[in-house]
Write a protein that holds these residues in place. Sequence first.
Motif, PDB file in Angstrom:
ATOM      1  N   VAL A 357      26.865  18.233  44.663  1.00 44.91           N
ATOM      2  CA  VAL A 357      25.478  18.445  45.086  1.00 44.91           C
ATOM      3  C   VAL A 357      25.429  19.375  46.294  1.00 44.91           C
ATOM      4  O   VAL A 357      24.637  20.335  46.331  1.00 44.91           O
ATOM      5  N   MET A 358      26.295  19.136  47.288  1.00 41.01           N
ATOM      6  CA  MET A 358      26.310  19.985  48.481  1.00 41.01           C
ATOM      7  C   MET A 358      26.722  21.413  48.133  1.00 41.01           C
ATOM      8  O   MET A 358      26.168  22.384  48.666  1.00 41.01           O
ATOM      9  N   TRP A 359      27.693  21.564  47.223  1.00 40.44           N
ATOM     10  CA  TRP A 359      28.131  22.895  46.820  1.00 40.44           C
ATOM     11  C   TRP A 359      27.007  23.665  46.142  1.00 40.44           C
ATOM     12  O   TRP A 359      26.837  24.866  46.371  1.00 40.44           O
ATOM     13  N   ARG A 360      26.208  22.973  45.323  1.00 35.75           N
ATOM     14  CA  ARG A 360      25.075  23.641  44.668  1.00 35.75           C
ATOM     15  C   ARG A 360      24.090  24.174  45.693  1.00 35.75           C
ATOM     16  O   ARG A 360      23.495  25.246  45.516  1.00 35.75           O
ATOM     17  N   PHE A 361      23.907  23.450  46.800  1.00 29.94           N
ATOM     18  CA  PHE A 361      22.977  23.919  47.823  1.00 29.94           C
ATOM     19  C   PHE A 361      23.554  25.087  48.630  1.00 29.94           C
ATOM     20  O   PHE A 361      22.808  25.758  49.343  1.00 29.94           O
ATOM     21  N   THR A 362      24.848  25.327  48.536  1.00 31.91           N
ATOM     22  CA  THR A 362      25.382  26.542  49.162  1.00 31.91           C
ATOM     23  C   THR A 362      25.032  27.774  48.345  1.00 31.91           C
ATOM     24  O   THR A 362      25.099  28.901  48.856  1.00 31.91           O
ATOM     25  N   LEU A 363      24.639  27.591  47.067  1.00 32.00           N
ATOM     26  CA  LEU A 363      24.296  28.713  46.193  1.00 32.00           C
ATOM     27  C   LEU A 363      22.811  29.019  46.192  1.00 32.00           C
ATOM     28  O   LEU A 363      22.407  30.172  46.074  1.00 32.00           O
ATOM     29  N   VAL A 416      33.292  30.631  62.471  1.00 32.51           N
ATOM     30  CA  VAL A 416      33.090  29.286  61.913  1.00 32.51           C
ATOM     31  C   VAL A 416      32.508  29.379  60.508  1.00 32.51           C
ATOM     32  O   VAL A 416      32.934  28.665  59.585  1.00 32.51           O
ATOM     33  N   ALA A 417      31.530  30.274  60.344  1.00 34.25           N
ATOM     34  CA  ALA A 417      30.908  30.426  59.023  1.00 34.25           C
ATOM     35  C   ALA A 417      31.933  30.886  57.998  1.00 34.25           C
ATOM     36  O   ALA A 417      31.938  30.398  56.846  1.00 34.25           O
ATOM     37  N   HIS A 418      32.847  31.823  58.392  1.00 34.33           N
ATOM     38  CA  HIS A 418      33.875  32.300  57.459  1.00 34.33           C
ATOM     39  C   HIS A 418      34.846  31.179  57.098  1.00 34.33           C
ATOM     40  O   HIS A 418      35.224  31.018  55.931  1.00 34.33           O
ATOM     41  N   ARG A 419      35.260  30.390  58.114  1.00 35.24           N
ATOM     42  CA  ARG A 419      36.175  29.282  57.859  1.00 35.24           C
ATOM     43  C   ARG A 419      35.536  28.256  56.911  1.00 35.24           C
ATOM     44  O   ARG A 419      36.191  27.745  55.997  1.00 35.24           O
ATOM     45  N   GLN A 420      34.250  27.970  57.119  1.00 36.28           N
ATOM     46  CA  GLN A 420      33.559  27.019  56.247  1.00 36.28           C
ATOM     47  C   GLN A 420      33.423  27.565  54.822  1.00 36.28           C
ATOM     48  O   GLN A 420      33.514  26.816  53.844  1.00 36.28           O
ATOM     49  N   ASN A 421      33.225  28.873  54.704  1.00 40.35           N
ATOM     50  CA  ASN A 421      33.137  29.478  53.375  1.00 40.35           C
ATOM     51  C   ASN A 421      34.449  29.330  52.620  1.00 40.35           C
ATOM     52  O   ASN A 421      34.468  29.057  51.411  1.00 40.35           O
ATOM     53  N   MET A 422      35.570  29.508  53.323  1.00 34.34           N
ATOM     54  CA  MET A 422      36.876  29.316  52.693  1.00 34.34           C
ATOM     55  C   MET A 422      37.069  27.865  52.265  1.00 34.34           C
ATOM     56  O   MET A 422      37.645  27.587  51.203  1.00 34.34           O
ATOM     57  N   LEU A 423      36.583  26.926  53.084  1.00 33.17           N
ATOM     58  CA  LEU A 423      36.654  25.510  52.693  1.00 33.17           C
ATOM     59  C   LEU A 423      35.868  25.250  51.415  1.00 33.17           C
ATOM     60  O   LEU A 423      36.309  24.518  50.527  1.00 33.17           O
ATOM     61  N   TRP A 424      34.693  25.861  51.321  1.00 29.73           N
ATOM     62  CA  TRP A 424      33.868  25.657  50.127  1.00 29.73           C
ATOM     63  C   TRP A 424      34.526  26.256  48.881  1.00 29.73           C
ATOM     64  O   TRP A 424      34.371  25.714  47.778  1.00 29.73           O
ATOM     65  N   GLY A 426      37.714  26.307  48.328  1.00 32.30           N
ATOM     66  CA  GLY A 426      38.704  25.307  47.922  1.00 32.30           C
ATOM     67  C   GLY A 426      38.070  24.123  47.229  1.00 32.30           C
ATOM     68  O   GLY A 426      38.580  23.623  46.205  1.00 32.30           O
ATOM     69  N   ILE A 427      36.918  23.654  47.771  1.00 30.76           N
ATOM     70  CA  ILE A 427      36.207  22.534  47.140  1.00 30.76           C
ATOM     71  C   ILE A 427      35.709  22.943  45.765  1.00 30.76           C
ATOM     72  O   ILE A 427      35.767  22.163  44.796  1.00 30.76           O
ATOM     73  N   GLN A 428      35.234  24.184  45.637  1.00 30.89           N
ATOM     74  CA  GLN A 428      34.725  24.665  44.350  1.00 30.89           C
ATOM     75  C   GLN A 428      35.812  24.650  43.279  1.00 30.89           C
ATOM     76  O   GLN A 428      35.578  24.222  42.144  1.00 30.89           O
ATOM     77  N   SER A 429      37.018  25.107  43.651  1.00 28.59           N
ATOM     78  CA  SER A 429      38.102  25.133  42.658  1.00 28.59           C
ATOM     79  C   SER A 429      38.456  23.722  42.191  1.00 28.59           C
ATOM     80  O   SER A 429      38.738  23.505  41.005  1.00 28.59           O
ATOM     81  N   LYS A 430      38.426  22.749  43.106  1.00 26.83           N
ATOM     82  CA  LYS A 430      38.700  21.359  42.708  1.00 26.83           C
ATOM     83  C   LYS A 430      37.604  20.832  41.794  1.00 26.83           C
ATOM     84  O   LYS A 430      37.871  20.162  40.790  1.00 26.83           O
TER      85      LYS A 430
END
Length: 690
Positions: A357-363, A416-424, A426-430
């Motif tokens: 759900v959180m990942w969808r809101f990043t889009l 910080v925004a770039h680091r968080q984008n990289m985290l997302w 990784g979460i997306q691939s999982k």
Amino acid sequence: MASGDDDDPIIEEIDVYLAKSLADKLYLFQYPVRPSNMTYDDVNHLAAKIKPKQQRVELEISMDIMSPNYCRSKGEQIALNVDGTGYDETNTYSAKVMDKQTFSSIQATTNTSRYAAAVLRKGELHVTPLMGILQMRPSFSYLDKADNKTREREAANEGGDSSQDEAEEEAKAITVRFARPESEQARQRRIQSYEFLQKKQAEEPWVHLSYHGVKDGRSEHERQYLFCQSVDASENSELVKTPKEYLAMLMPPLTEEKVVKPVGPSNVLSMAQLRTLPLGEQVKTLMKNVKVMPFANLMGLLASGTDSTSVLRCIQQVALLVQGNWVVKSDVLYPKNTFSAHSGVPAEVLCRGRDFVMWRFTLERSVMRKEIASVIKLPPEDVKEFLEHVAAPRANRGWEFLLPTDVDFIEKHPDVAHRQNMLWLGIQSKLEKVFNFSKEDFVPKKSAQSDPVHISGEQRLKMAQERAQEKQSSLQKDLEARRGGSSVRVKQEPVSDREDEPMDTSSSSIPNGSVNGYPSATSPDFDHANSNGGSPTNTPSPELQDFVIKTFRKHFVLTLNELKRLFNLHVASMPVGRSVFHSISDHMLQDAILLSQQCKQIMVPFPAQTKAAPDEQKVFGLWETGEDFDKHRRLLYDVFAKNYRVRRNIIQARLAQEFGDVSKADIDRLLNECCSSHAGMWYLKGTIQS
């Protein structure tokens, strides 16, 4: 002290005796709606019953129906409403008139330890403790019985109008859930619930009693038990106290009251208490309670002078960046080895679903709850909880993210925004591996088309007729060429200012810039030369019109989706290489229906929350066959143009109103040809909601 005693001399001494014979049976009845001078002593008591544990009493008292103050017509009407016209042993009023009244008790007080009934006789006061004090008030339960009778009659009337030919309710899949072991806390809540108390009260059986009047011999005998049976002082030890004990009873010693510090709810932490915690715990506690928060608001809640770099380091451990705002991590809300409070789903499964759900809101700003549920496949209560954490429902837009995008934070802290984008990422691939999807499935498609313009059915029919007349000569030449067995030719059509739209014979959603599946007048797909959304090659052929007419003469009512299915089956059944249908689009198929002159569209008012696809909401019916029965179908279509589902008796009444007496066979034929039945309601074919 002596002078005080002389001013207040003792006039008389009365011996007090404690009678115990009726201590656990004596009740005091009060009648608060009756004047004290109008007792029920001389009124005939028909029945009495009690529930001892609940101290609940009911009395049935006769009414004087010969009194000039009694309205007999009202009494007969009440009896008729309660019992109906038939006679039964269970009838409340066997005389067909309201000739009795029921009194039901409520407890005036639950603590009767300070109350007693006393009788003074020959200078002796005999006191008996009261078991209960009950207030007797008129009961109106007969009105509930009358309401139930009315509902039963209405249900019987509605059920009687249904045809025996109506289909039984379809079998439905049932989700089997196994109850979890009940915790002690849940058990205590259940025991204290109103429903449980009502059930326990209903379980206690009534004990039926015999009523004896005031002057009855049995009553006189029982009254003797109000006097103490033994006047020996040794047996009345409760009333024999030493002066010191008696004084202690009158004036009990003061006990020092302990000042208890008020305790707040377990999930509430004051700001003063919060600031005593380490910085990391402060940030974690705030995020767990708020769920989603801009960084500026978080800094405002912390103590002044707090280092923003330290806060950024702490918040990245307990939250993720979504649209420039911080949202608490799923594993903080759902720790390991915990379960959902709604469904008992393990925390690991909940975390995966909430991360999606959180990942969808990043889009995008808004998401659809149904789409989320179809991917994560969790119970609806859990899905709703995920969305409520970070979004709010919006009309026609699904669930929209709670906060506006915090562009300032992203610009101030690009690292910080770039680091968080990289985290997302990784979460997306999982998530892609777990839920088997790709990011492209959810990337919002931007459309340059303008707002849709509504085109009515009459306007479409008129445009289709004009287009058919313009292309009649070209169509005739093409048909003659096919019949002559000549080789395939390419028709010379005027070049339109748009590419020909792709064929679509499957159910699809409405494209942007269109209404009911058609391009709007301002859409780039709209062909102004033809006044229609289709290209010149979309003109229906005679073979297609012949198929449409034959199909509707067989099925009478079809949705566009069902007609496409039948057409695909028809094309598949034709020999290879012999098909005369080439490049048939949805628009051509619908044009063939409207141009046939024998079929018309039925504007069925589907409910706003319908799950029907757009092609399932386009309903067409056979209008003209030359039979006298056509007028019955037209009337039926008119009924369904006002409501998408109706009862049989409504259709029957409309037919009788328009055409007089219509036979049951004609009604059955009409319903079987054009409708389907589900749960006692009739729908046009193909419009039953799954």
